[in-house]
Design an enzyme around this catalytic site. Sequence first.
Site, PDB file in Angstrom:
ATOM      1  N   THR A 156       0.818  -1.215   0.000  1.00 27.86           N
ATOM      2  CA  THR A 156       0.000   0.000   0.000  1.00 27.86           C
ATOM      3  C   THR A 156       0.849   1.261   0.000  1.00 27.86           C
ATOM      4  OG1 THR A 156      -1.875  -1.072   1.094  1.00 27.86           O
ATOM      5  CG2 THR A 156      -1.684   1.317   1.358  1.00 27.86           C
TER       6      THR A 156
ATOM      7  N   THR B 105       1.163  -4.121   4.438  1.00 24.54           N
ATOM      8  CA  THR B 105       0.921  -4.473   5.843  1.00 24.54           C
ATOM      9  C   THR B 105       0.169  -5.791   6.016  1.00 24.54           C
ATOM     10  OG1 THR B 105      -1.133  -3.181   5.905  1.00 24.54           O
ATOM     11  CG2 THR B 105       0.908  -2.060   6.557  1.00 24.54           C
ATOM     12  N   ASP B 106      -0.448  -6.301   4.944  1.00 21.92           N
ATOM     13  CA  ASP B 106      -1.223  -7.540   5.065  1.00 21.92           C
ATOM     14  C   ASP B 106      -0.412  -8.673   5.679  1.00 21.92           C
ATOM     15  OD1 ASP B 106      -3.551  -6.497   4.059  1.00 21.92           O
ATOM     16  OD2 ASP B 106      -3.335  -7.357   2.053  1.00 21.92           O
TER      17      ASP B 106
END
Length: 337
Positions: free
Chosen positions: A18, A93-94
């Site tokens: 992201t 960040t997943d």
Amino acid sequence: MQNQVPRRRVAVYGMGGTIAMAGVGGVVPSLSAAQLLDAVPGLADTGIDIEVNDFRRLPGASLGFADLTALAVDIDKRLASGDVDGIVVTQGTDTIEETSYLLDLFHTAPQPVVVTGAMRNPTLAGADGPANLLAAVQTAAHPGSRDHGVLVVLADEIHAARHVRKTHATSGHTFQSPNTGPLGHLVEGNPHFLSRLPAARATLDLTALHTDPRVALVTVVFGDDGALVHDLAAWADGLVVAAFGVGHVPQGLVPVLSELAEHIPVVLASRAGSGPGLSSTYGFPGSESDLLEQGLIRAGFLDPLKSRILLWSLLATGHDGGSIAEVFRRAGAYGQG
């Protein structure tokens, strides 16, 4: 003539995510690591020299073990050169709670490796990527960050990779360490460590990586009949069971888990989100003591996601049942119990 203090040097590895996304009608990873750094206010004023490496440009969900082991090898070589004070990795960040722990298991150098990302992409008002990247660079460059293993830095908080978890789908404060709290905070651009983890942590030999095992993770649910784990040994090299509470499963699952444990390592973790799996408090069929007697391996304070990363890493480096259990005793923080 006064001696000049050498400038600190940090290498930044861009992996996508992201923090690097842009576009119309659905953002995708498209920004280079250099572009990310150019967008960070105040970075030039830190006096830190930055080296940039565009390593991958993928969403966090699409990273795999091959990507992260290749990154670990490259970081190891870069740190061995001795001319960088720290490493920063930017990614989605997943999967940070998993990838950072994988890097931590193979990180033995004193220099810090700091993983960061963003919850709001650069096209949104209040994008957090620049602030997180600045904090990560400042942490990686600081001498006080040495010998902490791999760190995760977001929202001006510093977490240990082996404890941090993503706890909210959209919040900028999603990363928490439920069992320990953060190691420290960024204050006026400087990392302040308020606590230290025990010196001993599980690390593995990066040069011993030689296989890519399949490790399954199965979450036990209410009314579970065990259908998902039947015949699992036919294709999986290891299994992590995310059990109820302190390590409980329906009693009907005990025979199949016991049989699986005769063929592959089966790790017993808690799905609760924090707190340890126990060893001897309960005694009913399907309790933690019953399952450990059947040969399952106790995860202790390691959550199911970290347990899977550790089990994969141990199998990939040639560990067998006895040595796997011993490393889990150390990594799960119950070796003295």
